[in-house]
Write a protein that holds these residues in place. Structure first.
Motif, PDB file in Angstrom:
ATOM      1  N   ALA A 230       0.890  -1.330  -0.001  1.00  0.00           N
ATOM      2  CA  ALA A 230      -0.289  -0.017  -0.279  1.00  0.00           C
ATOM      3  C   ALA A 230       0.761   1.387  -0.361  1.00  0.00           C
ATOM      4  O   ALA A 230       0.636   2.226  -0.850  1.00  0.00           O
ATOM      5  CB  ALA A 230      -1.029  -0.163   1.407  1.00  0.00           C
ATOM      6  N   HIS A 231       2.278   0.900   0.416  1.00  0.00           N
ATOM      7  CA  HIS A 231       2.774   2.434   0.668  1.00  0.00           C
ATOM      8  C   HIS A 231       3.352   2.449  -0.999  1.00  0.00           C
ATOM      9  O   HIS A 231       3.622   3.675  -1.224  1.00  0.00           O
ATOM     10  CB  HIS A 231       4.182   2.268   1.424  1.00  0.00           C
ATOM     11  N   LEU A 232       3.528   1.028  -1.561  1.00  0.00           N
ATOM     12  CA  LEU A 232       4.990   1.409  -2.758  1.00  0.00           C
ATOM     13  C   LEU A 232       3.516   2.516  -3.422  1.00  0.00           C
ATOM     14  O   LEU A 232       3.462   3.530  -4.556  1.00  0.00           O
ATOM     15  CB  LEU A 232       5.397   0.453  -3.030  1.00  0.00           C
ATOM     16  N   ALA A 233       2.938   1.539  -3.417  1.00  0.00           N
ATOM     17  CA  ALA A 233       1.592   2.300  -4.667  1.00  0.00           C
ATOM     18  C   ALA A 233       0.746   3.356  -4.309  1.00  0.00           C
ATOM     19  O   ALA A 233       0.994   4.276  -5.212  1.00  0.00           O
ATOM     20  CB  ALA A 233      -0.279   1.371  -4.603  1.00  0.00           C
ATOM     21  N   PHE A 234       0.961   3.917  -3.273  1.00  0.00           N
ATOM     22  CA  PHE A 234       0.592   5.315  -2.890  1.00  0.00           C
ATOM     23  C   PHE A 234       1.725   6.279  -3.265  1.00  0.00           C
ATOM     24  O   PHE A 234       1.586   7.754  -3.958  1.00  0.00           O
ATOM     25  CB  PHE A 234       0.347   5.230  -1.778  1.00  0.00           C
ATOM     26  N   ARG A 451     -11.201   6.594 -15.840  1.00  0.00           N
ATOM     27  CA  ARG A 451     -10.607   7.637 -15.849  1.00  0.00           C
ATOM     28  C   ARG A 451      -9.704   7.714 -14.514  1.00  0.00           C
ATOM     29  O   ARG A 451      -8.653   8.235 -14.532  1.00  0.00           O
ATOM     30  CB  ARG A 451     -11.916   8.527 -14.181  1.00  0.00           C
ATOM     31  N   SER A 452      -9.868   6.395 -13.558  1.00  0.00           N
ATOM     32  CA  SER A 452      -8.393   6.131 -12.644  1.00  0.00           C
ATOM     33  C   SER A 452      -7.547   5.805 -13.618  1.00  0.00           C
ATOM     34  O   SER A 452      -6.396   6.365 -13.682  1.00  0.00           O
ATOM     35  CB  SER A 452      -8.845   4.737 -11.923  1.00  0.00           C
ATOM     36  N   ALA A 453      -7.386   4.702 -14.446  1.00  0.00           N
ATOM     37  CA  ALA A 453      -6.352   5.161 -15.323  1.00  0.00           C
ATOM     38  C   ALA A 453      -5.822   6.544 -16.173  1.00  0.00           C
ATOM     39  O   ALA A 453      -4.588   7.357 -16.104  1.00  0.00           O
ATOM     40  CB  ALA A 453      -6.037   4.223 -17.052  1.00  0.00           C
ATOM     41  N   ALA A 454      -6.601   6.888 -17.022  1.00  0.00           N
ATOM     42  CA  ALA A 454      -6.442   8.659 -17.194  1.00  0.00           C
ATOM     43  C   ALA A 454      -5.748   9.818 -16.268  1.00  0.00           C
ATOM     44  O   ALA A 454      -4.941   9.971 -16.439  1.00  0.00           O
ATOM     45  CB  ALA A 454      -7.747   9.458 -17.718  1.00  0.00           C
ATOM     46  N   LEU A 455      -6.612   9.284 -14.828  1.00  0.00           N
ATOM     47  CA  LEU A 455      -5.719   9.896 -14.000  1.00  0.00           C
ATOM     48  C   LEU A 455      -4.050   9.895 -14.059  1.00  0.00           C
ATOM     49  O   LEU A 455      -3.037  11.139 -13.478  1.00  0.00           O
ATOM     50  CB  LEU A 455      -6.464  10.038 -12.741  1.00  0.00           C
ATOM     51  N   ALA A 456      -3.748   8.274 -13.455  1.00  0.00           N
ATOM     52  CA  ALA A 456      -2.267   7.441 -13.604  1.00  0.00           C
ATOM     53  C   ALA A 456      -1.688   8.512 -14.324  1.00  0.00           C
ATOM     54  O   ALA A 456      -0.170   8.403 -14.132  1.00  0.00           O
ATOM     55  CB  ALA A 456      -2.884   6.248 -13.256  1.00  0.00           C
ATOM     56  N   ILE A 457      -2.277   7.880 -15.955  1.00  0.00           N
ATOM     57  CA  ILE A 457      -1.258   8.604 -16.719  1.00  0.00           C
ATOM     58  C   ILE A 457      -1.159  10.030 -17.467  1.00  0.00           C
ATOM     59  O   ILE A 457      -0.107  10.163 -17.858  1.00  0.00           O
ATOM     60  CB  ILE A 457      -2.087   7.431 -18.060  1.00  0.00           C
ATOM     61  N   VAL A 458      -2.483  10.511 -17.094  1.00  0.00           N
ATOM     62  CA  VAL A 458      -2.386  11.642 -17.994  1.00  0.00           C
ATOM     63  C   VAL A 458      -2.961  12.673 -17.378  1.00  0.00           C
ATOM     64  O   VAL A 458      -3.728  13.684 -17.108  1.00  0.00           O
ATOM     65  CB  VAL A 458      -2.740  12.242 -19.168  1.00  0.00           C
ATOM     66  N   VAL A 684      -3.472   0.601 -12.595  1.00  0.00           N
ATOM     67  CA  VAL A 684      -4.976   1.453 -12.675  1.00  0.00           C
ATOM     68  C   VAL A 684      -6.450   1.344 -12.489  1.00  0.00           C
ATOM     69  O   VAL A 684      -7.390   1.854 -12.476  1.00  0.00           O
ATOM     70  CB  VAL A 684      -4.473   2.541 -13.685  1.00  0.00           C
ATOM     71  N   LEU A 685      -6.601   0.153 -12.868  1.00  0.00           N
ATOM     72  CA  LEU A 685      -7.801  -0.661 -12.999  1.00  0.00           C
ATOM     73  C   LEU A 685      -8.627  -0.796 -11.202  1.00  0.00           C
ATOM     74  O   LEU A 685      -9.930   0.106 -11.499  1.00  0.00           O
ATOM     75  CB  LEU A 685      -8.371  -1.307 -13.464  1.00  0.00           C
ATOM     76  N   HIS A 686      -7.631  -0.104 -10.687  1.00  0.00           N
ATOM     77  CA  HIS A 686      -8.610  -1.078  -9.206  1.00  0.00           C
ATOM     78  C   HIS A 686      -7.978   0.156  -8.083  1.00  0.00           C
ATOM     79  O   HIS A 686      -8.430   0.252  -7.295  1.00  0.00           O
ATOM     80  CB  HIS A 686      -7.866  -1.870  -8.577  1.00  0.00           C
ATOM     81  N   ASP A 687      -6.749   1.089  -8.260  1.00  0.00           N
ATOM     82  CA  ASP A 687      -6.448   1.994  -7.782  1.00  0.00           C
ATOM     83  C   ASP A 687      -7.470   3.231  -7.397  1.00  0.00           C
ATOM     84  O   ASP A 687      -6.604   4.364  -7.424  1.00  0.00           O
ATOM     85  CB  ASP A 687      -4.923   1.330  -7.291  1.00  0.00           C
ATOM     86  N   SER A 688      -8.540   3.071  -8.119  1.00  0.00           N
ATOM     87  CA  SER A 688      -8.942   4.538  -8.225  1.00  0.00           C
ATOM     88  C   SER A 688      -8.730   5.759  -7.730  1.00  0.00           C
ATOM     89  O   SER A 688      -8.432   6.838  -6.965  1.00  0.00           O
ATOM     90  CB  SER A 688     -10.175   4.465  -9.232  1.00  0.00           C
TER      91      SER A 688
END
Length: 732
Positions: A230-234, A451-458, A684-688
């Motif tokens: 969880a720390h590494l993902a955040f 949307r979660s993928a979009a926020l992560a990438i762009v 990015v699909l599940h960590d929105s």
């Protein structure tokens, strides 16, 4: 080397930053770590294990049954080895008991040094913790190749019951060597700078970096490993969103021309449109209008499914720029698409795009096309109109990015299919504004993403989505045609001919230009024969008696520009019935009377490619029919995958399917393959929720400390990520 010498060699250098790996690890450990491709301590310790072996609850040997996964504490009673009968190597048998019963541990060992190593550990009288699956050999219970830990002062039973990390291995490195490398590296974890500020860690309920790394590589429980991940993902999301927040902050310091005019061209276009905008188009058009009316540069990602009407929305924004006294440019990745956009805009504008001509109207603007293959005289004329400001709208390819192109007052840039442009290309256009001002940017993509993928990438773009399809489109139906089913194959071509003979048009798409060209064909995931080329398919169809009265054309990227233009114009003028092409027709090609498509070797194309391709038919009043012809083996994953694509028309659902299958597509840089090399811990699909939280925290931090002077660990992580030169985190 003595123990004191080893300790001295490993002593951390507490000045001048974190020591090199070579100063912290032994030669054997360093060799193991280097096989993972890591550059330093932070990269090494942020590599999580592939999995963990979790010992089961302790059992008595007397209670064990065959097939059971067991864990026990026992004493070694006897150790014997003998040569294997039918192959080189030895069988090592170790008898253990725990007071309730005895059982044999069996090891099949190819090398003599492995026998010696186990004999050194498993001496009679030694207590061990052992785990594995109980088997049976000649009526006696045994455990083959168990995991075991010798219990002593340094390894207690509590430690033996902890999850055991299993790391990826490269070359001839053993798991034991890799574990030792990580254990040694973990001793230096306190030297690593914290990336996430402590107050944000508390807000998110996350452990510190040191605690997280210990939880990953020396966990007490499986719950520890989850906290570490969880720390590494955040942390990963936070670094990315900090980069994006810094760039948004920099944008706010750069002036942009406020595009606030409401007419007259915008209203006149609406009056002459042969259709009514959908509610979704109206809402997105209004959102873009509000953003580009600001006096700071706006960056918007306009995503919508194939045929959702992005071009009209973008054209309204471009006319707002012209109405406000500025110019707008539309950048397309290929000449075919640029020419298509130019024709579409001219058709939509009519007399509104004919400034200076007798058939224009007083309010009209001039629309210019600029491509690399234009004749010198035409190019000079276009450049003059762009420089003087006579051309309000400019459509072009990379030719727009050359130094010779100077805009009078560029207020808006629209980039179509922007994943095909490099970062530098887009940045160059952003510098073309007049008087030190930066133009607004609208990025269009027909490859929608969650949307979660979009926020992560762009994350530095405002994401606007068109999800509603215009009712005027007839739509398409897709079918998978296994070419081993001869009757299906023949019926596919009959349906194409039926559409053609009804006065409509068709496309046949091939994965490469000719049969001999290995460089052009995508690789098939499984099954299938050699891919077919455009040139050979074109000749085969022309020689087929069934197609004797069909006017067939050919289009691919290696044809001269004029020939490509003639082929597309012939399709648009209905002078061709069928066009054999590569994926050059994938985006932007608009032939309203095209109603049939055959995609040969469909298993060789990606999800978004197939969805884009089938969007080229069914664009008018006649419904489209699309055939995914495949030589993939029956029952193969490819065949099942094609069936899933054919079964839905929802581009957002297909994008999710694509993300699950091969990773997040690169929507910002020049690469289109997965993001696994960039996003190491985020899903990015599940960590929105993680991405949204990181975005909020990063924005708040950058608002106070844009240069990150008070957060050196974060500043170093940002620099490190940017040094990777991954286009996914670059500005669009």
């Amino acid at each position: 080397m003595s123990g004191d010498e080893e300790t001295m060699r490993r002593a951390p250098r507490r000045t001048g930053g974190v020591p090199e790996l070579s100063e912290m690890l032994t030669a054997r450990e360093l060799k193991a770590a280097r096989t993972l491709g890591v550059a330093d301590l932070g990269h090494l310790l942020r590599l999580p294990p592939n999995r963990y072996v979790v010992p089961g609850p302790l059992n008595f040997l007397g209670d064990m049954t065959e097939g059971e996964e067991v864990s026990a504490v026992a004493t070694v009673r006897d150790v014997r080895d003998r040569s294997m009968r039918n192959r080189p190597g030895s069988i090592l048998s170790v008898l253990i008991d725990d007071g309730t019963d005895a059982i044999s541990l069996t090891f099949f060992l190819a090398k003599a040094h492995l026998v010696a190593w186990h004999r050194k550990n498993l001496r009679p009288g030694v207590r061990i913790h052992v785990s594995g699956t109980v088997g049976n050999h000649n009526g006696e219970r045994q455990i083959v190749h168990p995991d075991y830990v010798v219990l002593d002062e340094d390894h207690t039973i509590d430690e033996a019951m902890r999850p055991i990390p299993v790391y990826p291995l490269r070359g001839r490195v053993t798991q034991a060597a890799m574990r030792q490398a990580f254990r040694s590296a973990l001793e230096f974890a306190p030297l690593l700078p914290d990336v996430i500020p402590s107050d944000i860690l508390r807000e998110q309920g996350l452990p510190s970096l040191q605690e997280a790394l210990a939880a990953l590589h020396a966990p007490h429980t499986i719950d520890d490993t989850r906290r570490g991940m969880a720390h590494l993902a955040f942390e990963e999301a936070f670094v990315l969103q900090t980069i994006f927040a810094q760039r948004r902050a920099a944008d706010e310091l750069t002036p942009a021309p406020p595009l606030r005019a409401e007419g007259p061209l915008q209203g006149l276009l609406r009056d002459r449109l042969p259709f009514t905008l959908t509610q979704g188009q109206e809402e997105v058009a209004a959102a873009i209008a509000e953003r580009i009316s600001r006096d700071m540069p706006t960056s918007v990602l306009l995503q919508g499914d194939v045929g959702s009407g992005k071009t009209v929305v973008a054209l309204l924004a471009m006319l707002r720029a012209v109405d406000s006294g500025h110019q707008a440019a539309l950048l397309a990745p290929t000449e075919v698409l640029a020419e298509q956009h130019h024709r579409t805009i001219m058709e939509l504008l009519g007399e509104l795009g004919r400034a200076g001509r007798i058939d224009g109207v007083p309010e009209a603007t001039r629309v210019r096309l600029l491509t690399g293959s234009q004749r010198v005289a035409r190019r000079r004329e276009t450049l003059l109109d762009v420089t003087s400001g006579e051309a309000g709208l400019v459509v072009g390819t990379h030719a727009l990015l050359t130094e010779s192109v100077e805009f009078a007052s560029l207020g808006l840039v629209v980039i179509d299919e922007q994943h095909r442009f490099g970062v530098d290309h887009r940045r160059r256009l952003r510098t073309r504004g007049a008087d030190g001002r930066s133009p607004h940017v609208v990025v269009m993509t027909a490859t929608p993403i969650p949307r979660s993928a979009a926020l992560a990438i762009v994350g530095d773009l405002d994401v606007l989505s068109l999800r509603e399809m215009p009712s005027r489109r007839a739509g398409t139906t897709s079918f998978v045609v296994p070419e081993t089913q001869r009757s299906w194959h023949d019926r596919m071509w009959e349906r194409v001919l039926e559409e053609v003979r009804a006065g409509r048009q068709a496309f046949v798409v091939c994965p490469r230009i000719n049969d001999a060209d290995e460089t052009e064909a995508p690789v098939a995931p499984d099954g299938g024969g050699a891919p077919r080329g455009v040139e050979e398919t074109y000749e085969r169809l022309r020689a087929d008696p069934r197609f004797a009265d069909v006017r067939i054309g050919m289009l691919h990227g290696r044809l001269p520009a004029e020939e490509k233009q003639r082929s597309m114009q012939a399709m648009a003028n209905r002078e061709l019935d069928l066009l054999v092409a590569t994926t050059v027709i994938e985006v932007g090609v608009d032939v309203p009377t095209a109603s049939a498509m055959v995609v040969l070797d469909a298993e060789r194309f990606g999800v978004s490619q197939l969805h884009q391709l089938r969007g080229r038919v069914g664009r008018g009043e006649h419904p489209g029919i699309v055939f995914f012809a495949t030589t993939a083996a029956p029952g193969s994953e490819s065949l099942e995958h094609l069936g899933r694509i054919a079964g839905t028309q929802d581009g957002f659902e297909l994008a999710r399917l694509d993300l699950e299958r091969r990773g997040v597509g690169d929507l910002v840089g020049s690469q289109q393959s997965g993001l696994h090399r960039t996003l190491r811990h985020l899903d990015v699909l599940h960590d929105s929720e993680v991405i949204e939280a990181a975005r909020t925290s990063a924005a708040a931090l950058v608002a106070v400390d844009a240069d990150l002077d008070a957060h050196p660990g974060l500043a170093e992580a940002v620099d490190d990520r940017l040094r990777d030169a991954d286009p996914d985190v670059e500005r669009s």
